[in-house]
Design a protein around this motif. Structure first.
Motif, PDB file in Angstrom:
ATOM      1  N   SER B  92       0.835  -1.211   0.000  1.00 15.14           N
ATOM      2  CA  SER B  92       0.000   0.000   0.000  1.00 15.14           C
ATOM      3  C   SER B  92       0.863   1.252   0.000  1.00 15.14           C
ATOM      4  O   SER B  92       0.701   2.134  -0.845  1.00 15.14           O
ATOM      5  CB  SER B  92      -0.932   0.000   1.218  1.00 15.14           C
ATOM      6  OG  SER B  92      -1.696  -1.180   1.257  1.00 15.14           O
ATOM      7  N   ASN B  93       1.779   1.340   0.956  1.00 15.04           N
ATOM      8  CA  ASN B  93       2.676   2.498   0.983  1.00 15.04           C
ATOM      9  C   ASN B  93       3.508   2.576  -0.306  1.00 15.04           C
ATOM     10  O   ASN B  93       3.846   3.661  -0.766  1.00 15.04           O
ATOM     11  CB  ASN B  93       3.594   2.451   2.203  1.00 15.04           C
ATOM     12  CG  ASN B  93       3.070   3.216   3.426  1.00 15.04           C
ATOM     13  OD1 ASN B  93       3.840   3.812   4.171  1.00 15.04           O
ATOM     14  ND2 ASN B  93       1.763   3.209   3.651  1.00 15.04           N
ATOM     15  N   LEU B  96       1.863   4.589  -2.999  1.00 13.22           N
ATOM     16  CA  LEU B  96       1.988   6.027  -2.775  1.00 13.22           C
ATOM     17  C   LEU B  96       3.383   6.511  -3.184  1.00 13.22           C
ATOM     18  O   LEU B  96       3.523   7.552  -3.835  1.00 13.22           O
ATOM     19  CB  LEU B  96       1.701   6.339  -1.301  1.00 13.22           C
ATOM     20  CG  LEU B  96       1.652   7.812  -0.934  1.00 13.22           C
ATOM     21  CD1 LEU B  96       0.646   8.574  -1.771  1.00 13.22           C
ATOM     22  CD2 LEU B  96       1.330   7.985   0.552  1.00 13.22           C
ATOM     23  N   TYR B  99       3.469   6.793  -6.941  1.00 16.86           N
ATOM     24  CA  TYR B  99       2.755   7.959  -7.480  1.00 16.86           C
ATOM     25  C   TYR B  99       3.566   9.236  -7.249  1.00 16.86           C
ATOM     26  O   TYR B  99       3.624  10.106  -8.112  1.00 16.86           O
ATOM     27  CB  TYR B  99       1.366   8.091  -6.844  1.00 16.86           C
ATOM     28  CG  TYR B  99       0.378   7.014  -7.280  1.00 16.86           C
ATOM     29  CD1 TYR B  99       0.777   5.917  -8.031  1.00 16.86           C
ATOM     30  CD2 TYR B  99      -0.966   7.093  -6.936  1.00 16.86           C
ATOM     31  CE1 TYR B  99      -0.113   4.926  -8.416  1.00 16.86           C
ATOM     32  CE2 TYR B  99      -1.871   6.107  -7.324  1.00 16.86           C
ATOM     33  CZ  TYR B  99      -1.435   5.023  -8.057  1.00 16.86           C
ATOM     34  OH  TYR B  99      -2.321   4.053  -8.442  1.00 16.86           O
ATOM     35  N   TYR B 116      -8.204  -2.424  -8.741  1.00 17.20           N
ATOM     36  CA  TYR B 116      -8.119  -2.353  -7.280  1.00 17.20           C
ATOM     37  C   TYR B 116      -8.442  -0.926  -6.815  1.00 17.20           C
ATOM     38  O   TYR B 116      -7.825   0.037  -7.277  1.00 17.20           O
ATOM     39  CB  TYR B 116      -6.703  -2.756  -6.867  1.00 17.20           C
ATOM     40  CG  TYR B 116      -6.446  -2.879  -5.391  1.00 17.20           C
ATOM     41  CD1 TYR B 116      -7.302  -3.594  -4.556  1.00 17.20           C
ATOM     42  CD2 TYR B 116      -5.317  -2.303  -4.813  1.00 17.20           C
ATOM     43  CE1 TYR B 116      -7.046  -3.719  -3.201  1.00 17.20           C
ATOM     44  CE2 TYR B 116      -5.042  -2.434  -3.462  1.00 17.20           C
ATOM     45  CZ  TYR B 116      -5.913  -3.138  -2.658  1.00 17.20           C
ATOM     46  OH  TYR B 116      -5.648  -3.250  -1.313  1.00 17.20           O
ATOM     47  N   CYS B 118      -7.861   0.899  -4.313  1.00 12.70           N
ATOM     48  CA  CYS B 118      -6.849   1.754  -3.694  1.00 12.70           C
ATOM     49  C   CYS B 118      -6.169   2.655  -4.715  1.00 12.70           C
ATOM     50  O   CYS B 118      -5.718   3.742  -4.369  1.00 12.70           O
ATOM     51  CB  CYS B 118      -5.785   0.916  -3.000  1.00 12.70           C
ATOM     52  SG  CYS B 118      -6.340   0.266  -1.430  1.00 12.70           S
ATOM     53  N   ASN B 121      -7.998   5.801  -5.120  1.00 14.75           N
ATOM     54  CA  ASN B 121      -8.019   6.457  -3.811  1.00 14.75           C
ATOM     55  C   ASN B 121      -6.675   7.106  -3.487  1.00 14.75           C
ATOM     56  O   ASN B 121      -6.631   8.212  -2.938  1.00 14.75           O
ATOM     57  CB  ASN B 121      -8.427   5.462  -2.724  1.00 14.75           C
ATOM     58  CG  ASN B 121      -9.921   5.169  -2.770  1.00 14.75           C
ATOM     59  OD1 ASN B 121     -10.687   5.955  -3.340  1.00 14.75           O
ATOM     60  ND2 ASN B 121     -10.332   4.062  -2.188  1.00 14.75           N
ATOM     61  N   PHE B 122      -5.578   6.431  -3.823  1.00 15.66           N
ATOM     62  CA  PHE B 122      -4.269   7.060  -3.664  1.00 15.66           C
ATOM     63  C   PHE B 122      -4.144   8.269  -4.590  1.00 15.66           C
ATOM     64  O   PHE B 122      -3.553   9.287  -4.229  1.00 15.66           O
ATOM     65  CB  PHE B 122      -3.136   6.068  -3.948  1.00 15.66           C
ATOM     66  CG  PHE B 122      -2.755   5.253  -2.758  1.00 15.66           C
ATOM     67  CD1 PHE B 122      -2.129   5.841  -1.676  1.00 15.66           C
ATOM     68  CD2 PHE B 122      -3.040   3.906  -2.699  1.00 15.66           C
ATOM     69  CE1 PHE B 122      -1.782   5.098  -0.560  1.00 15.66           C
ATOM     70  CE2 PHE B 122      -2.703   3.143  -1.588  1.00 15.66           C
ATOM     71  CZ  PHE B 122      -2.072   3.743  -0.513  1.00 15.66           C
ATOM     72  N   SER B 220       2.380 -10.517   1.104  1.00 13.98           N
ATOM     73  CA  SER B 220       1.057 -10.696   1.718  1.00 13.98           C
ATOM     74  C   SER B 220       0.221 -11.809   1.112  1.00 13.98           C
ATOM     75  O   SER B 220      -0.706 -12.286   1.758  1.00 13.98           O
ATOM     76  CB  SER B 220       0.263  -9.391   1.632  1.00 13.98           C
ATOM     77  OG  SER B 220       0.874  -8.392   2.405  1.00 13.98           O
ATOM     78  N   ARG B 229       2.916  -6.989   7.155  1.00 11.75           N
ATOM     79  CA  ARG B 229       2.993  -5.709   6.450  1.00 11.75           C
ATOM     80  C   ARG B 229       4.376  -5.470   5.850  1.00 11.75           C
ATOM     81  O   ARG B 229       5.123  -4.590   6.296  1.00 11.75           O
ATOM     82  CB  ARG B 229       2.594  -4.534   7.372  1.00 11.75           C
ATOM     83  CG  ARG B 229       1.301  -4.717   8.125  1.00 11.75           C
ATOM     84  CD  ARG B 229       0.079  -5.105   7.248  1.00 11.75           C
ATOM     85  NE  ARG B 229      -0.176  -4.141   6.199  1.00 11.75           N
ATOM     86  CZ  ARG B 229      -0.123  -4.450   4.908  1.00 11.75           C
ATOM     87  NH1 ARG B 229       0.166  -5.654   4.468  1.00 11.75           N
ATOM     88  NH2 ARG B 229      -0.385  -3.534   4.013  1.00 11.75           N
TER      89      ARG B 229
END
Lengths: 370, 370
Positions: B92-93, B96, B99, B116, B118, B121-122, B220, B229
């Motif tokens: 997830s991080n 970001l 991007y 997906y 996310c 959303n990101f 994961s 994580r």
């Protein structure tokens, strides 16, 4: 690109260079050298034995949120609804959540200069404009309500005790600031990561003075669990759902083993020993260093001294490199924390034993007074 | 506020409601129910016994980066410089970071619809404009170079195998896309998190076709370590330093215990069993579900089936809630993944045993064919 607005931590280059010397004295390290409370290790072993490898819900284990709420009753006499607590992977991600909750693109964020460099760097990530307020000895290195009057701010981000200066907001200054922010509709983001590491004074949480404050804290300093990457934030009720949505995306959930470990972190007897250890180190280093590099900010907490090196330099970055190369002393240059007065400042961390620091101070004495 | 542009995962509300029923059948869960390779547990126990609670350097343990490079030689025959690998706290991080490395505020990001959630959303977090390209059965649910021609994009973000459809980019389609992106100066971000969980075909990394691609992967799914994580990303050499600066700020370093655990994750004999388990489940569920809710996308990998529920609904969110309430079946509504054709789709995860799924399919059969 926007990352070009982000400043690297100059000290990290020093840390790398320091690895070339076997006898480096470490005044640069921003993490405790002490172990977490013993129950943490036990909880980690049990969590691994129980194969706790799944995600938790995004807000975190409810039992941990309940324990954090109990911590606010214990330490501050403040009631916090566990529903308002979000468990985060360290405080770093929490800062980003806080900015996304309170600042539009182009919004203005008030920050002290000097302050923790991640704050303006996160601002750069999300297209927020930092507005810096100079702080120094004359105002106790604190951002005060009267400084903000007339500024068009969307949020203010403070830390108490402060990194890099170790200064603590007294109740009156914090109340005035919180009241001002609530009255003006400015979001108050209070970084309280070094709470617990406060010596001879009482730390106040912004929640004592405003239900609108966003409070960020974590287990990396006082609780001695930096590598477990776990922190928390407390948000006003109306922001719980937005915070949850941001968390679902940004990090899914904080590391599961770390959440189980944190359940056993509130061991107040052990934590009192942690505080006492750092207090002794502070007292020792303050006295030893002050005659050489006068301590410029009253070091009420955290584990840093903010020292005036103006007798020796007007370029703290070059001076740090000089100290590393000449006498193998690693110390963080003031310029890592801002622009105002930082060219003549150094941040000394007292995160190692007094013997280790004594060797460093002796080298400094010989070198600076040569 | 910009979080208002972020969509909540509707399935999370379902997950909460599902806790009210003891006999819920779980087709919604996006994480494996299998244990990580046994060496992972041993490494975790050793790391805890050795008190590994400190931060690592921001790029991650070098030994882990070296092992990941070896994994690229092993699985793809591709040479990756460990210096180009950044260890992240989950993928997830990493999204970001990608991007921030490739998109200015106001920049345009190409995404498949569905994909997906996310990703957009990101994009909302960092003021990037998503540009959606519809994908469906007719184009194999793949984003192809010819679809992008003429679009003014700064970056494209794909996933292979895809969440939610399980479709895999074949070598030719991926090569064409990578070549197009490199030629047009469009950053290609390739989410390869489900690599390893690919059945009867060979997964290709974007790095086989472009040294400019940013590849994201993690521990994961295939490695069965979601709660730890931990993930990684591979960036072109010129972006190493910016990635490091973003990492220092965004997360300091990935969880330390998880990094030590990941050192033991590349146990290919064990991982082959993981793949085989999911392959059997896919085969079983595909055959069982297809007559009821036709599988619309070829499920080459990941652990999802993308099913057509148009015979029963034009509101997948309401239909998911109906299935939960009526027969205690939890399944993710198509609308969680976009707007194009998603009102008639459901995503079924095969992350539980065949017995568990069999009970679910039986309930569906009785309910839908009543």
């Amino acid at each position: 690109m926007r990352y070009e607005k982000m400043t690297p931590f100059r000290v990290m280059d020093l840390v790398r260079q320091a690895q070339n010397y076997e006898d480096t004295i470490h005044f640069e390290v921003g993490q405790p050298d002490l172990l977490p409370p013993p129950g943490v290790k036990k909880a980690l072993l049990e969590a691994v034995e129980s194969d706790r490898y799944a995600y938790t819900e995004s807000m975190g284990l409810f039992e941990l949120r309940r324990k954090i709420a109990a911590h606010y009753r214990h330490d501050y006499g403040v009631e916090v609804d566990p529903a308002c607590i979000l468990i985060t992977p360290g405080t770093s991600n929490a800062f980003l959540v806080a900015y996304l909750l309170t600042l539009e693109e182009g919004g203005v964020l008030g920050l002290a200069d000097p302050s923790y460099p991640c704050y303006p760097n996160f601002a750069a990530m999300v297209d927020v404009q930092p507005r810096f307020f100079p702080v120094d000895r004359s105002n106790g290195y604190l951002l005060r309500a009267e400084d903000l009057a007339g500024s068009r701010l969307d949020a203010v981000h403070i830390s108490s005790p402060s990194n890099p200066t170790g200064t603590l907001y007294d109740a009156e200054t914090l109340r005035d600031l919180a009241t001002y922010c609530e009255g003006e509709g400015v979001a108050l983001i209070s970084d309280e990561l070094y709470h617990g590491l406060v010596y001879g004074k009482r730390a106040h949480t912004a929640l004592e003075f405003s239900q609108e404050a966003i409070v960020i804290n974590g287990f990396s300093k006082y609780f001695c669990m930096p590598g477990l990457r776990i922190g928390w934030m407390i948000v006003p009720e109306r922001l719980i759902r937005p915070a949850e949505i941001i968390a679902q995306n940004l990090f899914i959930s904080a590391p599961t083993l770390s959440q189980y470990a944190a359940l056993e972190a509130f061991d107040y007897d052990y934590l009192a020993q942690v505080r006492e250890t750092f207090k002794k180190r502070r007292d020792w280093l303050h006295e030893a260093l002050d005659p050489l590099l006068p301590v410029d900010a009253h070091p009420d907490g955290a584990f840093y001294l903010w020292c005036d090196a103006s007798a020796y330099t007007e370029d703290s970055d070059a001076f740090s490199r000089e100290l590393l190369e000449a006498i193998h002393i690693a110390v963080t240059p003031g310029v890592d924390f801002g622009k105002y007065g930082t060219q003549t400042k150094l941040r000394f961390a007292y995160t190692r034993s007094i013997e280790h620091m004594a060797e460093g101070v002796e080298r400094l004495r010989r070198y600076l007074l040569k």
